[in-house]
Design a protein around this motif. Sequence first.
Motif, PDB file in Angstrom:
ATOM      1  N   VAL A  43       0.842  -1.193   0.000  1.00  0.00           N
ATOM      2  CA  VAL A  43       0.000   0.000   0.000  1.00  0.00           C
ATOM      3  C   VAL A  43       0.875   1.239   0.000  1.00  0.00           C
ATOM      4  CG1 VAL A  43      -1.730   1.313   1.299  1.00  0.00           C
ATOM      5  CG2 VAL A  43      -1.843  -1.192   1.239  1.00  0.00           C
ATOM      6  N   ALA A  44       0.486   2.238  -0.789  1.00  0.00           N
ATOM      7  CA  ALA A  44       1.057   3.580  -0.693  1.00  0.00           C
ATOM      8  C   ALA A  44      -0.023   4.495  -0.144  1.00  0.00           C
ATOM      9  CB  ALA A  44       1.532   4.074  -2.049  1.00  0.00           C
ATOM     10  N   GLU A 104       7.532   3.290 -10.655  1.00  0.00           N
ATOM     11  CA  GLU A 104       6.415   2.935 -11.517  1.00  0.00           C
ATOM     12  C   GLU A 104       5.968   1.498 -11.243  1.00  0.00           C
ATOM     13  OE1 GLU A 104       5.478   2.718 -16.334  1.00  0.00           O
ATOM     14  OE2 GLU A 104       7.240   3.788 -15.575  1.00  0.00           O
ATOM     15  N   SER A 105       4.661   1.266 -11.229  1.00  0.00           N
ATOM     16  CA  SER A 105       4.072  -0.068 -11.050  1.00  0.00           C
ATOM     17  C   SER A 105       4.630  -0.781  -9.822  1.00  0.00           C
ATOM     18  CB  SER A 105       4.313  -0.921 -12.303  1.00  0.00           C
ATOM     19  OG  SER A 105       3.761  -0.314 -13.443  1.00  0.00           O
ATOM     20  N   ASP A 108       0.214  -2.174  -4.908  1.00  0.00           N
ATOM     21  CA  ASP A 108      -1.055  -2.819  -5.238  1.00  0.00           C
ATOM     22  C   ASP A 108      -2.265  -1.944  -4.935  1.00  0.00           C
ATOM     23  OD1 ASP A 108      -0.060  -5.666  -5.840  1.00  0.00           O
ATOM     24  OD2 ASP A 108       0.819  -5.252  -3.881  1.00  0.00           O
ATOM     25  N   LEU A 109      -2.121  -1.076  -3.943  1.00  0.00           N
ATOM     26  CA  LEU A 109      -3.231  -0.218  -3.523  1.00  0.00           C
ATOM     27  C   LEU A 109      -2.691   1.165  -3.199  1.00  0.00           C
ATOM     28  CD1 LEU A 109      -6.286   0.025  -2.624  1.00  0.00           C
ATOM     29  CD2 LEU A 109      -5.457  -0.471  -0.304  1.00  0.00           C
ATOM     30  N   VAL A 110      -3.336   2.189  -3.739  1.00  0.00           N
ATOM     31  CA  VAL A 110      -3.082   3.564  -3.334  1.00  0.00           C
ATOM     32  C   VAL A 110      -4.240   4.007  -2.451  1.00  0.00           C
ATOM     33  CG1 VAL A 110      -3.013   5.960  -4.099  1.00  0.00           C
ATOM     34  CG2 VAL A 110      -1.656   4.246  -5.292  1.00  0.00           C
ATOM     35  N   ALA A 129      -1.982   6.364 -11.261  1.00  0.00           N
ATOM     36  CA  ALA A 129      -1.927   5.358 -12.330  1.00  0.00           C
ATOM     37  C   ALA A 129      -0.492   4.913 -12.578  1.00  0.00           C
ATOM     38  CB  ALA A 129      -2.543   5.917 -13.608  1.00  0.00           C
ATOM     39  N   ARG A 130       0.445   5.829 -12.448  1.00  0.00           N
ATOM     40  CA  ARG A 130       1.848   5.499 -12.714  1.00  0.00           C
ATOM     41  C   ARG A 130       2.407   4.529 -11.681  1.00  0.00           C
ATOM     42  NH1 ARG A 130       6.905   6.645 -11.224  1.00  0.00           N
ATOM     43  NH2 ARG A 130       6.203   7.954  -9.481  1.00  0.00           N
ATOM     44  N   ILE A 131       2.107   4.737 -10.410  1.00  0.00           N
ATOM     45  CA  ILE A 131       2.743   3.932  -9.362  1.00  0.00           C
ATOM     46  C   ILE A 131       2.005   2.614  -9.098  1.00  0.00           C
ATOM     47  CG2 ILE A 131       3.755   5.969  -8.283  1.00  0.00           C
ATOM     48  CD1 ILE A 131       1.654   5.759  -6.061  1.00  0.00           C
ATOM     49  N   LEU A 132       0.773   2.490  -9.593  1.00  0.00           N
ATOM     50  CA  LEU A 132       0.019   1.260  -9.360  1.00  0.00           C
ATOM     51  C   LEU A 132       0.417   0.158 -10.341  1.00  0.00           C
ATOM     52  CD1 LEU A 132      -3.539   2.629  -8.617  1.00  0.00           C
ATOM     53  CD2 LEU A 132      -2.248   1.075  -7.135  1.00  0.00           C
ATOM     54  N   LYS A 133       0.397  -1.075  -9.829  1.00  0.00           N
ATOM     55  CA  LYS A 133       0.575  -2.237 -10.683  1.00  0.00           C
ATOM     56  C   LYS A 133      -0.632  -2.363 -11.622  1.00  0.00           C
ATOM     57  CE  LYS A 133       3.279  -4.674  -7.169  1.00  0.00           C
ATOM     58  NZ  LYS A 133       3.351  -5.842  -6.249  1.00  0.00           N
TER      59      LYS A 133
END
Length: 261
Positions: A43-44, A104-105, A108-110, A129-133
Amino acid sequence: MIDDSTRRFTNRVADYVKFRPAYPREVATFAQVELGVAPGAAVADIGAGTGLSTKLFLDAGHPVTAVEPNAAMREAADAFLAAYAQDGRYRSVAGTAEATTLAESSVDLVSAAQAFHWFRKDETRREFARILKPRGKIVLFWNSRLLEGSAFLEGYEALLQRFCADYAQVAETYPDAAAMAHWFGEGFEHQTVFPNAQLLDFDGLSGRLMSSSYAPQPGDARHAPMLAALRELFDTTQQDGRVNFAYETRVYAGRPVRAGT
């Protein structure tokens, strides 16, 4: 984030730590059950502040990276969550919603809680969108104070309107359900509400008020009259030495809509 929002709470950190409400644990359960986020998924937590929202996901078994631009609030979170850092499940970074510093990617959850209303919405959507898988999800939630339903709640709202010059401007930055559906676009999946509350004595109530960025501070001509009015409100509405500071925790969730999809 909106200009100056990253510094807005610097001189209110102690009150924020002591007197802001936590979030219902049902929010993390909702993410796991309704969004299919596996226990243990990364999680971020964006705009993590003093760590109240971060702890919610740590307690649900997730490793969490807390992204917070305000150094004083980030240091408070690090102290609050030190036990989780020892086992490697918690870390914090200096970043914003629009530029998290995360790879990037990578998650799993922001999640984002009370701070979301300060974010610049278009830049934030792209960064999430950039940091999510590829199968990652977003959950956004905040405590929304009830404005009516008891003499205390209605009196407190009137007090803010009377003494806090920029209260209305700040309150209007919280998006409603239609705005959240628009922000998610085709990725919007769920919304729900959980009840939440604090039972506060007078010290807790005054601390809760002073944790708000719009409350006049000592030295302001409105500060002492505001606290006197708060004392009168408390004395006339308390039951057994407490008032019920009631909220709805509003939750919005879905998937990011990536460019070209």
